[in-house]
Design an enzyme around this catalytic site. Structure first.
Site, PDB file in Angstrom:
ATOM      1  N   CYS A  47       0.094   4.044   2.544  1.00  0.00           N
ATOM      2  CA  CYS A  47       0.429   3.637   3.915  1.00  0.00           C
ATOM      3  C   CYS A  47       1.838   4.092   4.284  1.00  0.00           C
ATOM      4  O   CYS A  47       2.119   4.382   5.445  1.00  0.00           O
ATOM      5  CB  CYS A  47       0.343   2.119   4.065  1.00  0.00           C
ATOM      6  SG  CYS A  47      -1.329   1.471   3.882  1.00  0.00           S
ATOM      7  N   CYS A  61       0.843  -1.200   0.000  1.00  0.00           N
ATOM      8  CA  CYS A  61       0.000   0.000   0.000  1.00  0.00           C
ATOM      9  C   CYS A  61       0.877   1.249   0.000  1.00  0.00           C
ATOM     10  O   CYS A  61       1.530   1.557   1.000  1.00  0.00           O
ATOM     11  CB  CYS A  61      -0.903  -0.061   1.231  1.00  0.00           C
ATOM     12  SG  CYS A  61      -1.658   1.502   1.690  1.00  0.00           S
TER      13      CYS A  61
END
Ligand code: ZN
Length: 139
Positions: A67, A64
């Site tokens: 993230c 991700c």
């Protein structure tokens, strides 16, 4: 998974973050001041929520991209709110049950828990100031 070792913001001593007694926060072995409390959830989420301070859980994954923008902000928050906040990083690929239990649809998702109950949820990567604005009333 790495060991959870943090440097004390007051004296610089390196400390291993164990799990302090329920209701207490980890303190520096050298100067006894509260340590930044940021851990990786290893045995699921439930044991991590048993803390005497609000717990901010970061639902994330290796793949991700956004993230990775949230991670340094969380490290700063752990330092700035040492003794008042616990930050838990929960890898959703390793803990799909926790992800399902809190209906996390997309990541990054941050959920703030107080006394084990979710009180605030932030979906997506917010700038630090916006994040603090959402969290501060609960801290
Ligand atoms: Zn210290």
């Amino acid at each position: 998974m790495g060991e959870d070792i943090v440097a004390c913001v007051h004296c610089g001593a390196k400390n291993r973050l164990g799990r302090p007694p329920v209701g207490q926060v980890p303190v520096c072995g050298a100067c006894k001041k509260p340590l930044p409390w940021l851990v990786n959830a290893k045995e699921g989420l439930t044991p991590e929520l048993q803390a005497g301070v609000p717990v901010l859980v970061d639902f994330w994954a290796e793949w991700c991209g956004p993230c990775r923008m949230v991670a340094p902000i969380l490290e700063e928050l752990a330092r700035e709110y040492a003794g008042r906040l616990k930050v838990v990083k929960l890898n959703v690929d390793h803990h799909p049950l926790a992800q399902a239990a809190y209906h996390v649809q997309g990541i990054p998702t941050l959920i703030l828990f107080k006394n084990g109950q979710p009180v605030e949820r932030v979906v997506g990567a917010l700038p630090k100031a916006a994040l603090v604005q959402k969290l501060a009333p609960h801290l």
